[in-house]
Design a protein around this motif. Structure first.
Motif, PDB file in Angstrom:
ATOM      1  N   SER A  11       0.834  -0.911   0.175  1.00  0.00           N
ATOM      2  CA  SER A  11       0.236  -0.219  -0.266  1.00  0.00           C
ATOM      3  C   SER A  11       1.006   1.382  -0.496  1.00  0.00           C
ATOM      4  O   SER A  11       0.885   2.380  -0.537  1.00  0.00           O
ATOM      5  N   TYR A  12       1.796   1.351   0.775  1.00  0.00           N
ATOM      6  CA  TYR A  12       3.054   2.386   0.947  1.00  0.00           C
ATOM      7  C   TYR A  12       3.476   2.596  -0.289  1.00  0.00           C
ATOM      8  O   TYR A  12       3.782   3.692  -1.327  1.00  0.00           O
ATOM      9  N   GLU A  14       2.217   1.894  -3.351  1.00  0.00           N
ATOM     10  CA  GLU A  14       0.636   2.752  -4.803  1.00  0.00           C
ATOM     11  C   GLU A  14       0.814   3.666  -4.207  1.00  0.00           C
ATOM     12  O   GLU A  14      -0.211   4.624  -4.908  1.00  0.00           O
ATOM     13  N   ALA A  15       0.823   4.289  -3.146  1.00  0.00           N
ATOM     14  CA  ALA A  15       0.781   5.679  -2.297  1.00  0.00           C
ATOM     15  C   ALA A  15       1.788   6.609  -4.160  1.00  0.00           C
ATOM     16  O   ALA A  15       0.581   7.832  -4.121  1.00  0.00           O
ATOM     17  N   ALA A  17       1.892   6.437  -6.931  1.00  0.00           N
ATOM     18  CA  ALA A  17       1.303   6.751  -8.121  1.00  0.00           C
ATOM     19  C   ALA A  17      -0.544   7.576  -7.264  1.00  0.00           C
ATOM     20  O   ALA A  17      -0.790   7.605  -8.388  1.00  0.00           O
ATOM     21  N   ALA A  18      -0.754   6.982  -6.392  1.00  0.00           N
ATOM     22  CA  ALA A  18      -2.318   7.917  -6.359  1.00  0.00           C
ATOM     23  C   ALA A  18      -1.980   8.913  -5.891  1.00  0.00           C
ATOM     24  O   ALA A  18      -2.536  10.156  -6.664  1.00  0.00           O
ATOM     25  N   ASP A  19      -0.660   9.777  -5.618  1.00  0.00           N
ATOM     26  CA  ASP A  19      -0.368  11.415  -5.639  1.00  0.00           C
ATOM     27  C   ASP A  19      -0.424  11.238  -6.442  1.00  0.00           C
ATOM     28  O   ASP A  19      -0.700  12.871  -6.442  1.00  0.00           O
ATOM     29  N   GLY A  21      -1.700  11.108  -9.348  1.00  0.00           N
ATOM     30  CA  GLY A  21      -3.134  11.188 -10.122  1.00  0.00           C
ATOM     31  C   GLY A  21      -4.230  12.041  -9.372  1.00  0.00           C
ATOM     32  O   GLY A  21      -4.194  13.208  -9.790  1.00  0.00           O
ATOM     33  N   VAL A  22      -3.837  12.204  -7.973  1.00  0.00           N
ATOM     34  CA  VAL A  22      -4.398  13.183  -7.614  1.00  0.00           C
ATOM     35  C   VAL A  22      -4.135  14.824  -8.332  1.00  0.00           C
ATOM     36  O   VAL A  22      -4.550  16.156  -7.968  1.00  0.00           O
ATOM     37  N   GLN A  25      -4.765  15.482 -11.166  1.00  0.00           N
ATOM     38  CA  GLN A  25      -6.555  16.194 -11.049  1.00  0.00           C
ATOM     39  C   GLN A  25      -6.350  17.296 -10.804  1.00  0.00           C
ATOM     40  O   GLN A  25      -7.177  18.141 -11.280  1.00  0.00           O
TER      41      GLN A  25
END
Length: 130
Positions: A11-12, A14-15, A17-19, A21-22, A25
């Motif tokens: 999960s760490y 993947e963070a 990549a999610a950050d 994406g945000v 946006q």
């Protein structure tokens, strides 16, 4: 390494990549003019209200009618348009006001028991519509 340690490690990883994406946006939103966000929101409210008033261009438009929901949507639209008009200018506010008025009149026509003047959806913001 235990299974739970392994899962938390994933999960760490993947963070970031999610950050990213945000962050993208946020950059995308920052490029949109406020007038576009406001008018887009108003158009969505108008479209939903039109369906709920029974104006859908569909064979089952009557089944989709829900005047209680339409009242809420029209009132929210009236508040948005009234509040935003000085900020977005008459070239944008004019068509929104016209659409709002059309919805208010359609609501009045669709109601079995008409509201008193000034008590229809959104009329606390726009004044009586007739």
């Amino acid at each position: 390494m235990s299974t739970s340690d392994s899962n938390s490690h994933n999960s760490y990883s993947e963070a970031p990549a999610a950050d990213a994406g945000v962050a993208q946006q946020i950059r995308d939103i920052s490029e949109v003019a406020a007038v576009e966000v406001i008018t887009t929101g108003a158009v969505h409210l108008m479209s939903a209200a039109a369906v709920k008033v029974g104006l859908a261009d569909d064979a089952n438009a009557e089944e989709l009618k829900d005047l209680d929901e339409a009242r809420k949507l029209i009132t929210a639209l009236a508040g948005l348009v009234t509040a935003a008009a000085p900020e977005i200018g008459s070239q944008h506010a004019g068509p929104l006001r016209d659409g709002l008025r059309s919805l208010q009149l359609a609501f009045r026509e669709a109601s079995l028991i008409p509201d008193e003047p000034g008590k229809g959806p959104g009329e606390k913001f726009t004044g009586p519509v007739n």
